[in-house]
Design a protein around this motif. Structure first.
Motif, PDB file in Angstrom:
ATOM      1  N   LEU A 206       0.832  -1.207   0.000  1.00 30.49           N
ATOM      2  CA  LEU A 206       0.000   0.000   0.000  1.00 30.49           C
ATOM      3  C   LEU A 206       0.869   1.260   0.000  1.00 30.49           C
ATOM      4  N   ARG A 207       1.936   1.252   0.772  1.00 29.47           N
ATOM      5  CA  ARG A 207       2.827   2.431   0.816  1.00 29.47           C
ATOM      6  C   ARG A 207       3.486   2.654  -0.543  1.00 29.47           C
ATOM      7  N   SER A 208       3.815   1.559  -1.222  1.00 29.26           N
ATOM      8  CA  SER A 208       4.433   1.705  -2.538  1.00 29.26           C
ATOM      9  C   SER A 208       3.458   2.308  -3.550  1.00 29.26           C
ATOM     10  N   LEU A 209       2.153   2.161  -3.253  1.00 32.56           N
ATOM     11  CA  LEU A 209       1.121   2.735  -4.125  1.00 32.56           C
ATOM     12  C   LEU A 209       0.704   4.130  -3.684  1.00 32.56           C
ATOM     13  N   GLY A 210       1.314   4.613  -2.593  1.00 36.84           N
ATOM     14  CA  GLY A 210       1.007   5.953  -2.104  1.00 36.84           C
ATOM     15  C   GLY A 210      -0.154   6.032  -1.141  1.00 36.84           C
ATOM     16  N   ASP A 211      -0.671   4.890  -0.677  1.00 33.67           N
ATOM     17  CA  ASP A 211      -1.795   4.901   0.268  1.00 33.67           C
ATOM     18  C   ASP A 211      -1.250   4.724   1.687  1.00 33.67           C
ATOM     19  N   ASP A 212      -0.667   5.783   2.220  1.00 32.33           N
ATOM     20  CA  ASP A 212      -0.071   5.726   3.551  1.00 32.33           C
ATOM     21  C   ASP A 212      -1.117   5.550   4.646  1.00 32.33           C
ATOM     22  N   GLU A 213      -2.305   6.080   4.435  1.00 32.41           N
ATOM     23  CA  GLU A 213      -3.358   5.980   5.456  1.00 32.41           C
ATOM     24  C   GLU A 213      -3.759   4.529   5.688  1.00 32.41           C
ATOM     25  N   SER A 214      -4.018   3.801   4.602  1.00 39.42           N
ATOM     26  CA  SER A 214      -4.401   2.394   4.736  1.00 39.42           C
ATOM     27  C   SER A 214      -3.243   1.563   5.282  1.00 39.42           C
ATOM     28  N   ALA A 215      -2.035   1.865   4.815  1.00 40.06           N
ATOM     29  CA  ALA A 215      -0.859   1.148   5.311  1.00 40.06           C
ATOM     30  C   ALA A 215      -0.688   1.351   6.805  1.00 40.06           C
ATOM     31  N   GLY A 216      -0.870   2.586   7.258  1.00 36.11           N
ATOM     32  CA  GLY A 216      -0.728   2.884   8.679  1.00 36.11           C
ATOM     33  C   GLY A 216      -1.729   2.143   9.531  1.00 36.11           C
ATOM     34  N   LEU A 217      -2.946   1.966   9.018  1.00 39.90           N
ATOM     35  CA  LEU A 217      -3.981   1.236   9.752  1.00 39.90           C
ATOM     36  C   LEU A 217      -3.538  -0.207   9.984  1.00 39.90           C
ATOM     37  N   LEU A 218      -3.060  -0.877   8.946  1.00 36.69           N
ATOM     38  CA  LEU A 218      -2.636  -2.270   9.076  1.00 36.69           C
ATOM     39  C   LEU A 218      -1.395  -2.407   9.955  1.00 36.69           C
ATOM     40  N   GLU A 219      -0.470  -1.462   9.834  1.00 40.71           N
ATOM     41  CA  GLU A 219       0.732  -1.502  10.671  1.00 40.71           C
ATOM     42  C   GLU A 219       0.386  -1.303  12.144  1.00 40.71           C
ATOM     43  N   VAL A 246      -8.102  -1.053  -2.922  1.00 41.89           N
ATOM     44  CA  VAL A 246      -9.335  -1.771  -2.576  1.00 41.89           C
ATOM     45  C   VAL A 246      -9.081  -3.274  -2.504  1.00 41.89           C
ATOM     46  N   HIS A 247      -8.453  -3.821  -3.520  1.00 36.00           N
ATOM     47  CA  HIS A 247      -8.198  -5.256  -3.538  1.00 36.00           C
ATOM     48  C   HIS A 247      -7.255  -5.646  -2.407  1.00 36.00           C
ATOM     49  N   LEU A 248      -6.287  -4.812  -2.127  1.00 32.26           N
ATOM     50  CA  LEU A 248      -5.341  -5.106  -1.052  1.00 32.26           C
ATOM     51  C   LEU A 248      -6.027  -5.074   0.318  1.00 32.26           C
ATOM     52  N   LEU A 249      -6.924  -4.119   0.520  1.00 33.18           N
ATOM     53  CA  LEU A 249      -7.637  -4.032   1.799  1.00 33.18           C
ATOM     54  C   LEU A 249      -8.586  -5.217   1.982  1.00 33.18           C
ATOM     55  N   VAL A 250      -9.210  -5.662   0.893  1.00 35.06           N
ATOM     56  CA  VAL A 250     -10.058  -6.857   0.973  1.00 35.06           C
ATOM     57  C   VAL A 250      -9.214  -8.059   1.362  1.00 35.06           C
ATOM     58  N   ALA A 251      -8.009  -8.143   0.780  1.00 33.88           N
ATOM     59  CA  ALA A 251      -7.099  -9.242   1.126  1.00 33.88           C
ATOM     60  C   ALA A 251      -6.684  -9.173   2.588  1.00 33.88           C
ATOM     61  N   ALA A 252      -6.603  -7.969   3.143  1.00 30.20           N
ATOM     62  CA  ALA A 252      -6.240  -7.810   4.551  1.00 30.20           C
ATOM     63  C   ALA A 252      -7.346  -8.308   5.473  1.00 30.20           C
ATOM     64  N   GLN A 253      -8.582  -8.298   4.997  1.00 32.02           N
ATOM     65  CA  GLN A 253      -9.692  -8.789   5.803  1.00 32.02           C
ATOM     66  C   GLN A 253      -9.711 -10.314   5.878  1.00 32.02           C
ATOM     67  N   GLU A 254      -9.218 -10.955   4.838  1.00 32.81           N
ATOM     68  CA  GLU A 254      -9.391 -12.409   4.730  1.00 32.81           C
ATOM     69  C   GLU A 254      -8.818 -13.187   5.912  1.00 32.81           C
ATOM     70  N   PRO A 255      -7.570 -12.945   6.363  1.00 32.25           N
ATOM     71  CA  PRO A 255      -7.080 -13.730   7.500  1.00 32.25           C
ATOM     72  C   PRO A 255      -7.847 -13.440   8.782  1.00 32.25           C
ATOM     73  N   ARG A 288     -11.445  -5.003  14.268  1.00 35.60           N
ATOM     74  CA  ARG A 288     -10.470  -4.773  13.197  1.00 35.60           C
ATOM     75  C   ARG A 288     -11.112  -4.946  11.821  1.00 35.60           C
ATOM     76  N   LEU A 289     -11.935  -5.963  11.682  1.00 43.50           N
ATOM     77  CA  LEU A 289     -12.635  -6.164  10.411  1.00 43.50           C
ATOM     78  C   LEU A 289     -13.486  -4.950  10.054  1.00 43.50           C
ATOM     79  N   SER A 290     -14.174  -4.413  11.053  1.00 45.96           N
ATOM     80  CA  SER A 290     -15.021  -3.251  10.824  1.00 45.96           C
ATOM     81  C   SER A 290     -14.192  -2.054  10.364  1.00 45.96           C
ATOM     82  N   ALA A 291     -13.064  -1.822  11.016  1.00 44.86           N
ATOM     83  CA  ALA A 291     -12.212  -0.684  10.658  1.00 44.86           C
ATOM     84  C   ALA A 291     -11.675  -0.825   9.238  1.00 44.86           C
ATOM     85  N   ILE A 292     -11.258  -2.036   8.865  1.00 44.88           N
ATOM     86  CA  ILE A 292     -10.736  -2.244   7.511  1.00 44.88           C
ATOM     87  C   ILE A 292     -11.857  -2.126   6.487  1.00 44.88           C
ATOM     88  N   ALA A 293     -13.055  -2.612   6.840  1.00 43.39           N
ATOM     89  CA  ALA A 293     -14.190  -2.504   5.925  1.00 43.39           C
ATOM     90  C   ALA A 293     -14.540  -1.042   5.659  1.00 43.39           C
TER      91      ALA A 293
END
Length: 304
Positions: A206-219, A246-255, A288-293
Motif C-alpha cells: 500500500l505504501r508503494s502505491l502511495g496509500d499511507d493511510e491504509s498502510a498505517g492502519l494495518l501496521e 481496494v483489492h489489497l484491503l479486501v485481502a487484509a480482511q481475509e485472514p 479490526r474487520l469493521s475498521a478495515i471494511a
C-alpha cells in the motif's frame, strides 16, 4: 421450533391486490439492483468467480421481473413508475446481503447460500400476506407467489450445491479443539503472528502505491496485537498480486475473517472463563474487520 426468517411482523394492512403487486414488483426489482451492484463490486475487487455467480443470479432475477410484469398485466394492475404507492421492503429481506457485502470470503457458494435464505424469507413474507388477506382472490395470488419463491429457492440450492463441489476441492479446516487457557493462547498467538505478517506485507505494498493511510492502519493493528509469547519477527507474508488499494484491503480482511470463523468454532465447545476469553478475542477481531471494511469503503468510493 425454528425461528421465522422474518424477524418481526411486517405489519402490512390491508393486503389488497395493488399492495401485493407493488410488493412483488419491489422485491424483484430490489434483487436486480442488488445483484447488479454486487457483481460490479466483486468485479472491481478482482473476485471474478463471485462476480460471475452474481451475474447468473442477476440474469435469473431479470426473468422474474418480466414474469411479475406479465402477471400484473393479467390481473389488470398497472405498474407505472408514477404510481403513488410507496413501498419499502422489510429490512429482513436485505439484512443478509448488508451483513456480508464487505466480506473478503464471499465465495460463490456463500453468495448462493445467502440467496437461498433470501428466497426463503420472501416465501415467508408472501405466506404472511396470504394469511393476512381478507379477499380470497388476493390470498390465492399471494399463495401463488409464495410457491414461486420456493421454486426460486430450489434453483438457488442447485447452484449452491454445484459451487460447493467446486470449492470443497481446496478443503476446509476443522474447527480447532481448545480445552485449556494455554491451548487458547497458543491458538491466538499463531493466528496473530500470521495475520501480522500478512498485514505488514500488504501495508508495504500500500505504501508503494502511495496509500499511507491504509498502510498505517494495518501496521498499527500488527503492532498493537503483538503477542508476547510469539517470536520477535512475524513470518513474511506475500502480498496479493494487486495494484489497487481496494483489492489489497479486501485481502487484509481475509485472514481476520478466517480467524473469526475459527473462534466461532471454539465458542461452540467452551464455557466459563475460557468462553469469555474467546468472546473478547472475537470482539477484537470483529473491531479490526469493521475498521478495515470502513477504509475499504472509502477507497472504493474514491476510485468510483
Amino acid at each position: 421450533m425454528r425461528e421465522s426468517p422474518l424477524g418481526s411482523d411486517p405489519g402490512i394492512h390491508p393486503v389488497t391486490l395493488p399492495v401485493l403487486v407493488a410488493i412483488a414488483r419491489a422485491i424483484e426489482r430490489e434483487s436486480v439492483q442488488r445483484y447488479e451492484t454486487l457483481s460490479a463490486t466483486m468485479e472491481r475487487r478482482g473476485e471474478k468467480a463471485t462476480a460471475a455467480a452474481f451475474r447468473i443470479m442477476l440474469d435469473e432475477e431479470r426473468k422474474h421481473v418480466d414474469a411479475v410484469e406479465r402477471w400484473a398485466a393479467s390481473l389488470g394492475e398497472p405498474l407505472a413508475d408514477e404510481s403513488p404507492f410507496e413501498w419499502r421492503l422489510p429490512a429482513d429481506l436485505a439484512t443478509s446481503w448488508d451483513d456480508i457485502v464487505g466480506s473478503a470470503r464471499l465465495t460463490p457458494y456463500r453468495a448462493f447460500a445467502i440467496a437461498v435464505d433470501n428466497e426463503r424469507r420472501a416465501f415467508t413474507l408472501y405466506s404472511y400476506l396470504a394469511a393476512a388477506a381478507t379477499d380470497e382472490r388476493v390470498a390465492a395470488e399471494a399463495e401463488r407467489l409464495a410457491l414461486e419463491e420456493l421454486g426460486h429457492a430450489s434453483l438457488m440450492r442447485r447452484w449452491r450445491r454445484q459451487a460447493w463441489h467446486l470449492e470443497r476441492r481446496t478443503g476446509q479446516a476443522e474447527a480447532p479443539a481448545v480445552a485449556t487457557t494455554a491451548a487458547l493462547h497458543a491458538l491466538l498467538a499463531r493466528h496473530e503472528r500470521d495475520i501480522a505478517g500478512r498485514h505488514r506485507a500488504i501495508a508495504a505494498r500500500l505504501r508503494s502505491l502511495g496509500d499511507d493511510e491504509s498502510a498505517g492502519l494495518l501496521e498499527r493493528f500488527a503492532d498493537e496485537r503483538r503477542v508476547a509469547s510469539a517470536p520477535a519477527e512475524e513470518p513474511p507474508g506475500a502480498p496479493p498480486a494487486a495494484d489497487d488499494p481496494v483489492h489489497l484491503l479486501v485481502a487484509a480482511q481475509e485472514p481476520l475473517e478466517a480467524f473469526s470463523e475459527a473462534l466461532e468454532g471454539v465458542l461452540r465447545t467452551t464455557e466459563g472463563e475460557l468462553f469469555a476469553e474467546v468472546e473478547r478475542a472475537l470482539a477484537d477481531v470483529v473491531a479490526r474487520l469493521s475498521a478495515i471494511a470502513v477504509q475499504t469503503s472509502r477507497r472504493t468510493t474514491a476510485a468510483a
